[in-house]
Scaffold this motif. Structure first.
Motif, PDB file in Angstrom:
ATOM      1  N   GLY A 130     -10.370  -1.030   6.465  1.00  0.00           N
ATOM      2  CA  GLY A 130     -10.660  -0.979   4.668  1.00  0.00           C
ATOM      3  C   GLY A 130     -10.066  -1.294   3.813  1.00  0.00           C
ATOM      4  O   GLY A 130      -9.121  -2.553   4.201  1.00  0.00           O
ATOM      5  N   ASN A 154     -14.886   1.450   3.753  1.00  0.00           N
ATOM      6  CA  ASN A 154     -14.620   1.969   4.844  1.00  0.00           C
ATOM      7  C   ASN A 154     -15.513   1.499   6.283  1.00  0.00           C
ATOM      8  O   ASN A 154     -16.322   1.220   6.325  1.00  0.00           O
ATOM      9  N   ARG A 161       0.739  -1.207  -0.331  1.00  0.00           N
ATOM     10  CA  ARG A 161      -0.006   0.439   0.228  1.00  0.00           C
ATOM     11  C   ARG A 161       0.926   1.279   0.123  1.00  0.00           C
ATOM     12  O   ARG A 161       0.539   2.346   0.119  1.00  0.00           O
ATOM     13  N   ARG A 199     -15.778   1.055   9.757  1.00  0.00           N
ATOM     14  CA  ARG A 199     -15.650   1.313  11.522  1.00  0.00           C
ATOM     15  C   ARG A 199     -16.293   0.476  12.621  1.00  0.00           C
ATOM     16  O   ARG A 199     -17.591   0.378  12.243  1.00  0.00           O
ATOM     17  N   HIS A 218       0.417   0.915  12.680  1.00  0.00           N
ATOM     18  CA  HIS A 218      -0.851   0.365  12.431  1.00  0.00           C
ATOM     19  C   HIS A 218      -0.007  -1.282  12.922  1.00  0.00           C
ATOM     20  O   HIS A 218       1.079  -1.357  12.476  1.00  0.00           O
TER      21      HIS A 218
HETATM   22  P1  AMP Z   1      -9.546   4.029   5.462  1.00  0.00           P
HETATM   23  O1  AMP Z   1     -11.151   4.059   5.870  1.00  0.00           O
HETATM   24  O2  AMP Z   1      -9.269   4.259   3.559  1.00  0.00           O
HETATM   25  O3  AMP Z   1      -9.399   5.796   6.666  1.00  0.00           O
HETATM   26  O4  AMP Z   1      -8.966   3.572   6.376  1.00  0.00           O
HETATM   27  C1  AMP Z   1      -8.334   2.825   7.687  1.00  0.00           C
HETATM   28  C2  AMP Z   1      -7.811   1.737   8.663  1.00  0.00           C
HETATM   29  O5  AMP Z   1      -7.367   0.959   7.310  1.00  0.00           O
HETATM   30  C3  AMP Z   1      -6.441   2.682   8.019  1.00  0.00           C
HETATM   31  O6  AMP Z   1      -5.424   2.610   9.230  1.00  0.00           O
HETATM   32  C4  AMP Z   1      -5.554   2.501   6.144  1.00  0.00           C
HETATM   33  O7  AMP Z   1      -4.474   2.180   6.495  1.00  0.00           O
HETATM   34  C5  AMP Z   1      -6.418   0.673   6.248  1.00  0.00           C
HETATM   35  N1  AMP Z   1      -6.600   0.093   5.041  1.00  0.00           N
HETATM   36  C6  AMP Z   1      -7.326   0.999   4.173  1.00  0.00           C
HETATM   37  N2  AMP Z   1      -7.647  -0.118   3.094  1.00  0.00           N
HETATM   38  C7  AMP Z   1      -6.444  -0.887   3.123  1.00  0.00           C
HETATM   39  C8  AMP Z   1      -6.452  -2.140   2.680  1.00  0.00           C
HETATM   40  N3  AMP Z   1      -6.976  -2.515   2.162  1.00  0.00           N
HETATM   41  N4  AMP Z   1      -5.926  -3.081   2.945  1.00  0.00           N
HETATM   42  C9  AMP Z   1      -5.086  -2.565   4.528  1.00  0.00           C
HETATM   43  N5  AMP Z   1      -5.607  -1.800   5.284  1.00  0.00           N
HETATM   44  C10 AMP Z   1      -6.091  -1.059   4.571  1.00  0.00           C
END
Ligand code: AMP
Length: 320
Positions: A292, A267, A89, A269, A107
């Motif tokens: 995510g 996304n 990523r 949460r 992370h």
């Molecule tokens: P986001 O919803 O995009 O803000 O992501 C929330 C968290 O999940 C962040 O810490 C991202 O680094 C992680 N994340 C999002 N998409 C991915 C993915 N495809 N693979 C691994 N981690 C992810």
């Protein structure tokens, strides 16, 4: 015990070419930390060539301008990745081009990916880790760098609201506010000002989100809706945190279609149920309560949503 902060500074001193990269689809902590780190290295070591790379995001342009670098021309370079656990990523950096690599991240990750790693999953943000690095070493910063670090901490902790907020988060933030001139009015305007179109789109989500009896809320946002509201394709992702504290919802997820990369961006949460283990089974990952995923087909999206609903069901049964 080896002092990781001193080791990082030692490595920075050793290299004249330094590239800093972060994750794709960046947030204010990712861009803020890479730009703050670039600027602080340049401030302390003016003769070094330092680049913060990755695709620019217009909504975060107040954080500063990113750099382009031709990696094939680098001769003896250091790579620092921030806010990203693994190389899949990382935006715009190819590990084999570098002589040494450092990771600064919060992370979870079960294996080592860089030569030197400062990883603390209890840290609210990477900006918090970099602030710690500054206070534990003799690195100097300016008001502008301090403002970016403070902004990243505020953004990733959701204004000191999320459970990743610890006494250390508050102590380091207070130190930044005490030691530097940070213009909070401008900072919060940059971070939180939204157009009416976005607020109306947010209302659309509230009116159309499906909530299961288990407390899982989800919505698939079609691109024609995004066009109708005149918002950016990343808008839904950027507002997912704003759906916290809805009584009937314990876990919530948005799906939007990324036409350029032909994949669904999810996304996720949560208010207390660990979701990253499920996300990692669906080409995703992230933090315990903020994850995510990227999926190729709609049926995979349905499978992920069903798995999240099942998680909520199990938790609900435990409470009964
Ligand atoms: P986001 O919803 O995009 O803000 O992501 C929330 C968290 O999940 C962040 O810490 C991202 O680094 C992680 N994340 C999002 N998409 C991915 C993915 N495809 N693979 C691994 N981690 C992810």
């Amino acid at each position: 015990m080896v002092n990781i902060y001193k080791q990082i500074v030692k490595k920075i001193k050793e290299y004249d070419e330094i590239v800093i990269a972060r994750h794709i689809g960046p947030d204010p902590d990712a861009i803020g930390s890479e730009i703050a780190l670039r600027d602080l290295i340049k401030h302390n070591f003016p003769n070094k060539k330092v680049y913060a790379v990755g695709a620019g995001v217009s909504r975060f342009k107040y954080l500063g301008v990113l750099d382009k670098v031709d990696e094939s021309k680098l001769t003896h370079a250091l790579l620092i990745i921030v806010d990203v656990p693994t190389f899949e990523r990382v935006d715009s950096a190819y590990l084999p081009r570098y002589d040494y690599s450092i990771k600064i991240d919060h992370h979870p990750c079960d294996h080592k990916v860089c030569d030197l790693e400062l990883v603390d999953t209890k840290s609210s943000s990477v900006c918090q880790l970099i602030t710690e690095l500054i206070y534990k070493t003799k690195l100097k910063i300016t008001d502008e760098i301090a403002s970016k670090l403070y902004l990243g901490i505020v953004a990733d902790s959701d204004r000191f609201l999320l459970s990743y907020t610890t006494p250390k988060t508050l102590e380091l933030s207070a130190k930044l506010l005490n030691d530097y001139n940070i213009d909070l009015m401008t900072l919060y305007n940059n971070l939180y000002e939204r157009g009416l179109d976005e607020r109306r789109f947010e209302a659309y989500i509230i009116n159309n989100i499906t909530v299961t009896e288990n407390g899982f809320g989800y919505i698939k946002i079609e691109n024609d809706i995004i066009k109708k509201f005149g918002v950016d394709s990343s808008t839904a992702s950027n507002m997912v945190n704003d759906f916290n504290f809805i009584k009937e919802i314990k876990v919530w997820a948005f799906s939007s279609y990324d036409e350029k990369n032909e994949q669904f961006k999810i996304n996720i949460r949560s208010r207390g149920i660990v979701v990253n283990e499920v996300a990692s089974k669906f080409n995703g990952g992230g933090h315990k309560f903020a994850s995510g995923a990227r999926l190729k087909t709609e049926s995979e999206v349905d499978d992920l949503f069903n798995a999240l609903d099942e998680l909520c069901k199990i938790e609900k049964q435990k409470e009964e």
